[in-house]
Structures are given as structure tokens and as C-alpha cells.
Write a protein that holds these residues in place. Structure first.
Motif, PDB file in Angstrom:
ATOM      1  N   ALA A  30      29.981   0.022   2.991  1.00  0.00           N
ATOM      2  CA  ALA A  30      28.895  -0.967   2.857  1.00  0.00           C
ATOM      3  C   ALA A  30      27.624  -0.192   2.573  1.00  0.00           C
ATOM      4  O   ALA A  30      27.492   0.966   2.990  1.00  0.00           O
ATOM      5  N   TYR A  31      26.716  -0.846   1.849  1.00  0.00           N
ATOM      6  CA  TYR A  31      25.495  -0.140   1.443  1.00  0.00           C
ATOM      7  C   TYR A  31      24.245  -0.984   1.616  1.00  0.00           C
ATOM      8  O   TYR A  31      23.150  -0.543   1.281  1.00  0.00           O
ATOM      9  N   ASP A  32      24.416  -2.241   2.093  1.00  0.00           N
ATOM     10  CA  ASP A  32      23.236  -3.101   2.252  1.00  0.00           C
ATOM     11  C   ASP A  32      23.457  -4.097   3.389  1.00  0.00           C
ATOM     12  O   ASP A  32      24.582  -4.301   3.854  1.00  0.00           O
ATOM     13  N   PHE A  33      22.359  -4.705   3.838  1.00  0.00           N
ATOM     14  CA  PHE A  33      22.398  -5.599   4.998  1.00  0.00           C
ATOM     15  C   PHE A  33      23.291  -6.812   4.750  1.00  0.00           C
ATOM     16  O   PHE A  33      24.143  -7.145   5.575  1.00  0.00           O
ATOM     17  N   ILE A  46      35.317  -0.232  11.196  1.00  0.00           N
ATOM     18  CA  ILE A  46      34.338   0.813  10.841  1.00  0.00           C
ATOM     19  C   ILE A  46      33.669   0.454   9.517  1.00  0.00           C
ATOM     20  O   ILE A  46      34.341   0.084   8.555  1.00  0.00           O
ATOM     21  N   LEU A  47      32.344   0.571   9.475  1.00  0.00           N
ATOM     22  CA  LEU A  47      31.590   0.437   8.223  1.00  0.00           C
ATOM     23  C   LEU A  47      31.161   1.844   7.815  1.00  0.00           C
ATOM     24  O   LEU A  47      30.489   2.539   8.586  1.00  0.00           O
ATOM     25  N   LEU A  48      31.577   2.254   6.635  1.00  0.00           N
ATOM     26  CA  LEU A  48      31.191   3.564   6.130  1.00  0.00           C
ATOM     27  C   LEU A  48      30.121   3.412   5.060  1.00  0.00           C
ATOM     28  O   LEU A  48      30.348   2.760   4.037  1.00  0.00           O
ATOM     29  N   VAL A  49      28.948   3.993   5.321  1.00  0.00           N
ATOM     30  CA  VAL A  49      27.951   4.070   4.254  1.00  0.00           C
ATOM     31  C   VAL A  49      28.317   5.321   3.467  1.00  0.00           C
ATOM     32  O   VAL A  49      27.927   6.441   3.811  1.00  0.00           O
ATOM     33  N   VAL A  57      25.747   1.850  -5.985  1.00  0.00           N
ATOM     34  CA  VAL A  57      24.391   1.309  -5.861  1.00  0.00           C
ATOM     35  C   VAL A  57      23.467   1.880  -6.932  1.00  0.00           C
ATOM     36  O   VAL A  57      22.674   1.154  -7.524  1.00  0.00           O
ATOM     37  N   CYS A  58      23.568   3.208  -7.144  1.00  0.00           N
ATOM     38  CA  CYS A  58      22.598   3.875  -8.023  1.00  0.00           C
ATOM     39  C   CYS A  58      23.088   4.019  -9.462  1.00  0.00           C
ATOM     40  O   CYS A  58      22.297   4.365 -10.346  1.00  0.00           O
TER      41      CYS A  58
END
Ligand code: KIV
Length: 271
Positions: A30-33, A46-49, A57-58
Motif C-alpha cells: 500500500a502506498y496511500d491512505f 501486513i501492509l508493506l509500503v 506511484v512515481c
């Protein structure tokens, strides 16, 4: 199928217990709220950034360009969303290879500034001093072996790793070292299922696989891939659990048509 969502926060101790009980562990990136909130509420463990945020994302080709500052920025949103799951942040390329001291300083920054629970590092024996130092300082560390995308330039691509005996033996050796050093979990990426099974049996910490077969203690996928948002990517190990890319295009197409033909907004949607 309904998933039982834990009322309490996930811990590294509980993950170890899950391995002992033969209860499978589900992890997603995950990368955002907003998306992290949905995934957390769905009951993920588990949430892995991931530093795959560099791609997802980029829009970079590789994971290498993403920085510590950018990882902290992404992780803050995920941490705010996570009510149940354990949040792990990838240490990006260059943030832990230079020296033990540098690695510790960056790991401390990531934990303090993002509020995440743990960090993940790619590699085995060569980064053992860094891992030991972090574990001794009370920082939960997740290892990552096999296809380690930060080494793409050395590997020359994203192919299957550890097909040959020498690399497989080295991977098993590295996994045992990471386990003994106190890693609370190890990710195995894109290696033969039989080797992943062997590693999973050989170490006491939970092993999470991606393209590593069904015998690991848990599985991880990149969220945007499994939701079908990243339409160009279809490796053998990836199952798409939805086709949200198509849904997004349909919805956006309908919106554009409604704006152009002036059916949106209508009187009920106006003040
Ligand atoms: O960065 C990432 O998304 C990862 C997973 C693929 C394990 O490291």
C-alpha cells in the motif's frame, strides 16, 4: 468468503504464532491512505509500503530512484490508515548498504518520522551487520531474498532466481543467517517453489512468498497488480483478483461523456 478482522493490532509475536499454528499470513503493498484504509478494513495482516512505490506511484522503471524522504511520505499515509495491520516500510536502495551507522540512522528516521512498525531490507550475509545492529536496537526487521529488485542491474533483469544449486544453497544459508540474526520474517521473491518450501521449513520466522509457490507461511502481492490497475504487467505468479483498470476507464469515460453532453451536473446535483 468473510474474513475475520482482528480487533487488536498485528504484532511480530502474533505472526510467529501464526506460523506455528499453520495459519497463513496475507500481506499486500500500500502506498496511500485511501487504499490502505480499504485493505486494512478488509483484514490484511501486513501492509508493506514497498519501494515498488517507485514504479507504481512515481512511474519509474526501477525501484532504485525512490528516496528515504519519499518512502517516509508514502508510509505516513499508510500508518494513519492502519488500524489492525502491521506496517512495514522498505528501506530504499542506498539507505542501508553504505555502512552500519548510516543504515541505523535511516532506519531510526523511518520509524520515528513515519510511525511504521518495521523495516524491510534486501539481501543476505553482506548486510547481516546492519540487520543485527537494528534488531539489537529494538527495530523489527523483515528480510528479502531471491529476486531482490534493488539488484536488477547486477541480475540483468527480473528473471527467476536460484534455479542453479549454488545460488539455491547460498539462499538457504542466507535465510538461516537472517533468521538467527532475529529477522521477524523473510520475503522470498521469484524462486522455485521447492526451494521456498525448504527455506520455510528451515527457519523459525514466518516466510512470505511472491512467486515462490504455495508452501510459504504467507503470500504478498503488489496491490495495484492484483487489483488489475497495472494492466501491462502479467508475470506467471500474478493472479488478478479484480479488473479495476477496466472499471476506472469505464467510469472516467462515462464522466467525460456526461460533461461533454451536459448531462452532468443535473439539477439535483446543483445548489
Ligand atoms: O517493494 C515491494 O513491493 C516488495 C514486494 C514485492 C515484496 O518488496
Amino acid at each position: 468468503m468473510s474474513v475475520h478482522v482482528q480487533n487488536t493490532r498485528m504484532t511480530t509475536a502474533r505472526l510467529r504464532q501464526m506460523k506455528q499454528n499453520g495459519e497463513k499470513i496475507a500481506m499486500l503493498t500500500a502506498y496511500d491512505f485511501t487504499l490502505a484504509n480499504l485493505v486494512d478494513e478488509s483484514g490484511i495482516d501486513i501492509l508493506l509500503v514497498g519501494d515498488s512505490g517507485s514504479n507504481v506511484v512515481c512511474g519509474n522503471q526501477y525501484t532504485l530512484p525512490i528516496t528515504v524522504d519519499e518512502m517516509i511520505f508514502l508510509t505516513k499515509g499508510v500508518v494513519r490508515a492502519a488500524k489492525h495491520s502491521l506496517v512495514v516500510c522498505d528501506m530504499p536502495f542506498g539507505s542501508y548498504q553504505v555502512s552500519e551507522e548510516d543504515a541505523m540512522r535511516n532506519a531510526v528516521r523511518i520509524l520515528k518520522e513515519s510511525g511504521c512498525d518495521a523495516v524491510k531490507l534486501e539481501g543476505g550475509e553482506t548486510i547481516l551487520p546492519q540487520i543485527k545492529h537494528m534488531v539489537q536496537a529494538g527495530i523489527p526487521v523483515m528480510g528479502h531474498l531471491g529476486l531482490t529488485p534493488q539488484s536488477v542491474n547486477q541480475f540483468g533483469g527480473y528473471g527467476l532466481r536460484a534455479k542453479e544449486k549454488a545460488e539455491a544453497d547460498k539462499l538457504l544459508h542466507d535465510a538461516k543467517l537472517l533468521d538467527e540474526a532475529g529477522c521477524f520474517s523473510i520475503v522470498l521473491e521469484k524462486i522455485p517453489a521447492e526451494l521456498a518450501k525448504q527455506v520455510t521449513k528451515a527457519v523459525s520466522c514466518p516466510v512470505i512468498g511472491i512467486g515462490a509457490g504455495s508452501e510459504c507461511d504467507g503470500q504478498v502481492l503488489v496491490l495495484h497488480d492484483m487489483l488489475g490497475l497495472n494492466q501491462g504487467f502479467q508475470p506467471k505468479f500474478l493472479r488478478r483478483f479484480a479488473e479495476l483498470g477496466e472499471q476506472v476507464k469505464l467510469a472516467v469515460g462515462s464522466y467525460i461523456t456526461a460533461v461533454k453532453e451536459q448531462s452532468f451536473p443535473n439539477s439535483e446535483e446543483s445548489y
